[in-house]
Structure formats: C-alpha cells, structure tokens
Scaffold this active site. Structure first.
Site, PDB file in Angstrom:
ATOM      1  N   GLN A 138      67.574  30.009 -16.781  1.00 31.91           N
ATOM      2  CA  GLN A 138      67.666  30.807 -18.009  1.00 31.91           C
ATOM      3  C   GLN A 138      68.809  31.822 -17.942  1.00 31.91           C
ATOM      4  OE1 GLN A 138      64.824  30.216 -16.364  1.00 31.91           O
ATOM      5  NE2 GLN A 138      63.139  29.801 -17.771  1.00 31.91           N
TER       6      GLN A 138
ATOM      7  N   ALA B  92      58.611  36.388 -23.615  1.00 32.54           N
ATOM      8  CA  ALA B  92      57.292  36.818 -24.076  1.00 32.54           C
ATOM      9  C   ALA B  92      57.274  37.252 -25.548  1.00 32.54           C
ATOM     10  CB  ALA B  92      56.760  37.917 -23.147  1.00 32.54           C
TER      11      ALA B  92
ATOM     12  N   ASN C 228      56.681  38.807 -14.207  1.00 33.92           N
ATOM     13  CA  ASN C 228      57.907  38.369 -14.876  1.00 33.92           C
ATOM     14  C   ASN C 228      58.367  37.095 -14.172  1.00 33.92           C
ATOM     15  OD1 ASN C 228      59.987  38.799 -16.883  1.00 33.92           O
ATOM     16  ND2 ASN C 228      61.371  39.361 -15.230  1.00 33.92           N
TER      17      ASN C 228
ATOM     18  N   ASP D 293      56.461  39.695 -18.655  1.00 32.56           N
ATOM     19  CA  ASP D 293      55.594  38.802 -19.436  1.00 32.56           C
ATOM     20  C   ASP D 293      54.192  39.354 -19.591  1.00 32.56           C
ATOM     21  OD1 ASP D 293      57.827  36.983 -18.272  1.00 32.56           O
ATOM     22  OD2 ASP D 293      56.964  35.879 -19.962  1.00 32.56           O
TER      23      ASP D 293
ATOM     24  N   ARG E  95      61.251  30.645 -25.726  1.00 36.18           N
ATOM     25  CA  ARG E  95      60.626  31.265 -24.557  1.00 36.18           C
ATOM     26  C   ARG E  95      60.990  32.746 -24.580  1.00 36.18           C
ATOM     27  NH1 ARG E  95      64.802  33.259 -23.475  1.00 36.18           N
ATOM     28  NH2 ARG E  95      63.942  33.967 -21.511  1.00 36.18           N
TER      29      ARG E  95
END
Lengths: 353, 353
Positions: B201, B52, B252, B242, B50
C-alpha cells in the site's frame, strides 16, 4: 541432509565453475557453467551467486578462469593478466570483504612464486589455492555450526534475515550452519525466515534450502519480525555478515540493523555467524564500511510488475550496519566472540596477517 | 492540490457507489461502480477500497445498495433486510472498527424511525445518514490536518507506513492529512514511504497520492526504515490506525509496531492520526483486538509470480498492535491526545455514546 552444492569446479586447469543460479530459485533449479571470468563477474554482480563466503570462493575460481585466456603466455604476461583479472572481479560488488580477501590470497600465491616457477606451475598453484579457499569454506561452515549450536540450547524458534545458509557458502552456511548442526544433534528447531526485500533471499533461498533439508520454516514479511518476537515465537536471532569492523560493527543485508534493534527491545539474543575472512580489521568501526546502493527497479519493479508510480524517489541501500552493542555474540570458525568488542575480536583474530 | 475522490455516491436513492479500484493503482486509474451490496462486500474484502475510515463510508453506502433490492417492501421486510445487509457487511473484514461503527449508525438511524415512518422515508434517511458519515469523514480529515500540522514544526522528513492518506478516507486522509496541511501552510516536507509488504500500500498508494499531489516522496522497503532513522533523515513518524483500545493501544497495518519500536530507539516521535470513530472503548487494551489473518499467497505469490517454495509455512497477520507507551500522541478530529493513556482518551472522547 540433502547435499545442495552452491558451486563446484569441474575439470582441472582448463575447467569451469558450476553454480546454482540463485536468481532462478525457488521456481527452477538451474546450474550454470562459467567458462570465462566475465561470466563469473556477471554472476556475482547479478546475484546468481551471493553470500559473502560464496562470493569469495567464486571469485577465486574466477581468477583461474581469467588466466585460461593467456594459457601458454610467459610469466610477466601471466602476472599482468592476474592483476587485471583480480581488479576486474574486485569491482563486482563493494561491501562483502571476503571477495577482496579471496582475491588477495590468489595474488599472494602468485607473488610467492613469481620469477621462481614456470607459468604452468603458477597456474596450477592458483587453482590449488582456489580449491583450498573452497575447502576451508566447507570446514569453516562445520566449525561455525559446532561452536554455535550450544547457543541454541533451550531455543525452539530462531529468526533469520536474508540467506546466510548453504547457498551463501560452499557448504552448510554460517547462520544456518548453527541451525543445521543443532538439528543434527537432535534438537527440534523452527525457523522464522524474513522474506528480505527487495530481492527476497529469505523467501527464495532460506525457505527453500531449509525446506529441502527437512527443517520447519515459516516465511514472514520483514515487517512481521517485531510481532513474531512479541508473541514469543523466537528465542534467538541469527544472521550472517558481509563485513565486520575491528570493533564488531557488522554490515549485513539491509534490514538486519532493524531486526537487531527489535531483538534488543524484546530481550532476545542477536547472534552474527561469519568466518574470520569477513572481518576487516583495517576498518575501525562500521561508519567506514562502504554500502552498495542498488537499482531502484529492485523495489519498484520487484515482482516482474511495476508496483510503484513513475517519477518518485527510491532509496535502495543493499546493506546496513548493526552496531556491536546490539550483537550478543559473533560465531566464527575459531569460536564464539563474546562480548563483541575490539579486545575480544583482537584476541580471537590476533594471528591474522 | 489535485482532487482524487476515493469514493462517491452517484444518483439518489436508486444510485450507485463509485470507487477508485485501489488494487489497480499505480499502474491504472480505474473507477468501478458498485450497484449491489455484494459488490461493496467484495470491494472491501479484496481491498479495492481500504483504510479504516473509507471502509466505514463504503459500508454505509453499501447498506443503501443492499436495501435497493427490497424497494417497495413494507417496513418489517425493510428492517429485516437491513439486519441481513449489515451483518453481511460486518463480516467483510474484522479489524477496522470504523466498519462496525458506520453499520451501527445506519441501524440506529433506521431504529429511530421504525414504526413511525414509511419504508421510503426510512430508505431516504439511511441515504442521508450515509452521506452524513461521508461528509463528516471529509471534515474529520481537515480537522486532523489542522490539529496535527503544528506537531511537524521544524520537521523536514516524515516516515509513514501503509496508506493513511486520501485513499484511506473520503478526503485528505488521516496521517497524510497532517502532511498535506503542513505543506499547504508553507512547510517543506519530504515523506519517506515504507512500501508495506505484503500488499505494498505504501508503494502503490501512498507514493502515488503524494506524487500526484506534488509532495516529494522517497519509497523504501519496510526493512530500510531503521537505517533511514539512523541517518537522521526523518524527525517524525505518522501512521493511521484501524482500531484503538481504551488505553491507547492501536492496531494498524502489520509492521507499524516495529516502526514504533524503531522510532523509540532513535528518539523520534511516533504519532497516530485517526478519527474518534477508530476508538473502541469497549476494549480495554490491545490484547483483545481481533487480528485478521490473510491468505499466505499474498506473501508467496505477491504480484503474479511465485517467490517462495511450495510446502513451507507462512504467517500473514494483516495488523499488529502498537502499545500506547510507544505512541507520542494521537491526533483525532477533536485535537491532540497526549500523553496517550486511558484518562486523556476518556477526556477527549468523554461524550461518545
């Protein structure tokens, strides 16, 4: 609406305190019986019972349990035990002032009778005082609901953080009392509940009690509150409080301050609902409110599984302070305090000791 | 600093893509080998890979894997398979534009050779293009670090949200590249990492890679960012992105918009670090950026345990959009875009196709 009794006393002088174990929700609905003051202390410390008003009620009954071990003792022994038990309970959690307020009431009740009444009469008076605190808490919830409901006129969506609902009190809640009352009056409301990390009181407790009571609720992560506001899904924010300073600065569950800033940025009113027992007029402003720091494992191992690496730093304040300037109004059992400043607060709480 | 390779290609034309399985961090460090495009699709969809930029690199290699099944086919069959494979990969996740950008580069590479080169040469050129995308990603990270590091002069604490680190790219990261470069230049920095619900994350990846690379990191819940700012523990916020619209509005990870509002409220600069491949100049502003909605179970059953009652509503947008006015500067591999507006962006990206 369904009756979900956060806590109740079972029996008379030699009774016990029955609590919903909130750490088991929403997976299991389990009631526990506390027969000793140590069990009450543990229940407060580990958040089996939580929410500033409910902690106060639980502590008052905890005092009664603590005195059962000296049943039959003479007056001085009883009062010595009372001192010990109240000091012990006061050390369970530092931020919510209702705890200290309830313990003070218990001590004042005994002090008024000391030397003038038998130990049995003092014990009975203390149980009566705990029951009075409990009953006043019920009345307080209803009054906050009545005073607050008009503030939601025209509102379709309400956002709340943590749990200031029935589970945080002996009855209807503080913030959620406003929602429950508005719904009882015929309004349609949709509640957006922040999950409230680290302990997920919003997901586990607020979503649970709203759903049990038939009110539409949508759960979001705390980080989604801003976008929910931006998308105009909520027109009001209501939270509870754990301690409010004389100037209106309000300590509440960590994250509340951020939500208040986000509400201000979106022009959404931010309301605090709390009983007068949550005010601590001995504290000039929020700077002096002690903030409980909790175990890093609540963040790093919060879901029964390790979710952060070993060896890193963790910061875990349980509360933050929302400055009075960000609070549109405080709803208490005596009415709505607005604007939130020292003068209005003094005017409403003026006759407090 | 320790080398932690997010992904790499093993072998030549008939090779495979090796990825760190980020869903297993921080508990386990596991590399998986993708031998089919379906495995790459699944790895992107389920966030094994993951971030971008990393998604873009993985997708480019995924195209190469997708063509291995038609090895020996004629030109038209190869190009038909290419169309199918790129369309398939494009459907893995909707928000990060780098995915589409990388797939477009692969298609353009093949189109330039179609009818003029043998299928084998086209296949070789596509692997070379994937490797170029990969290598450019490495260079991009280093350049972002170089351009961004001066912005942290005098800063002691940096707050970041989600993971825009090495694990989100092929090398050093975007937001964290700035941190890594400043530290390599001798600066002492302390990073405050939002855990980033629902998928953590920040806790699982950002805290892990910073700790692995020897940088002080303190993990907080997303709801604590406001109080960390108020306590003046951070003097800058840096996140990735992103997708960035032509006017600078930046999508984002969910929660970024809230962090940007909080930074503005505390007078703290808010930086976005992202490669030029993250810009989507075909989109005028953030309103038109598609926002991925993800499974409610990510919130209600995070980490293997049910933490919310059955039957409630759940809202789980994976991203939000931070308006350009809240972004102090965008750091890309070509330099620092400041102020963030259509004109500055066009000036820096002017020669983009």
């Amino acid at each position: 609406m369904k009756n979900l009794e956060t806590l109740h006393w079972k029996g008379e002088e030699s009774g016990r305190l029955v609590l919903i174990d909130q750490t088991r929700l929403p997976g299991e609905f389990v009631e526990i019986e506390c027969r000793t003051v140590e069990q009450v202390w543990e229940a407060i410390k580990t958040l089996r019972v939580r929410g500033a008003p409910a902690i106060g009620v639980a502590a008052a009954y905890g005092v009664c349990l603590g005195l059962q071990t000296v049943a039959g003792a003479d007056g001085p022994a009883l009062l010595a035990q009372l001192d010990e038990v109240t000091a012990y309970l006061a050390a369970s959690r530092p931020t919510a002032v209702n705890l200290f307020w309830a313990l003070d009431r218990m001590k004042r009740t005994a002090a008024a009778l000391a030397g003038r009444a038998s130990p049995d009469r003092i014990t009975a008076a203390l149980l009566a005082e705990a029951r009075a605190i409990h009953e006043e808490d019920r009345q307080m919830c209803r009054a906050i609901g009545r005073h607050g409901a008009p503030l939601l006129k025209g509102v379709e969506g309400v956002l709340t953080h943590c749990n200031a609902g029935g589970l945080a009190t002996a009855d209807y809640g503080t913030a959620l009392a406003v929602v429950y009352t508005a719904v009882e009056q015929g309004q349609t409301l949709h509640v957006w509940a922040d999950e409230t990390r680290p302990l997920l009181q919003g997901a586990r407790l607020t979503a649970w009690e709203l759903h049990e009571r038939g009110i539409d609720v949508t759960l979001i992560c705390d980080s989604m509150a801003a976008v929910v506001m931006r998308e105009r899904r909520v027109q009001a924010v209501i939270t509870g409080a754990d301690r409010i300073a004389a100037n209106g600065d309000a300590a509440n569950k960590i994250g509340t301050y951020g939500v208040a800033l986000l509400a201000a940025a979106h022009g959404i009113p931010f309301y605090v609902a709390a009983p007068t027992s949550t005010f601590d007029l001995s504290i000039a402003d929020g700077e002096a409110i002690p903030i409980e720091q909790r175990d890093p494992a609540e963040i790093t191992h919060g879901f029964g599984r390790q979710t952060a690496p070993e060896g890193i730093g963790v910061y875990n304040p349980a509360f933050d302070v929302t400055p009075a300037r960000l609070i549109t109004a405080i709803i208490c059992e005596r009415g709505v305090i607005r604007p939130v400043d020292r003068e209005q607060i003094a005017a409403v709480l003026g006759d407090e000791p």
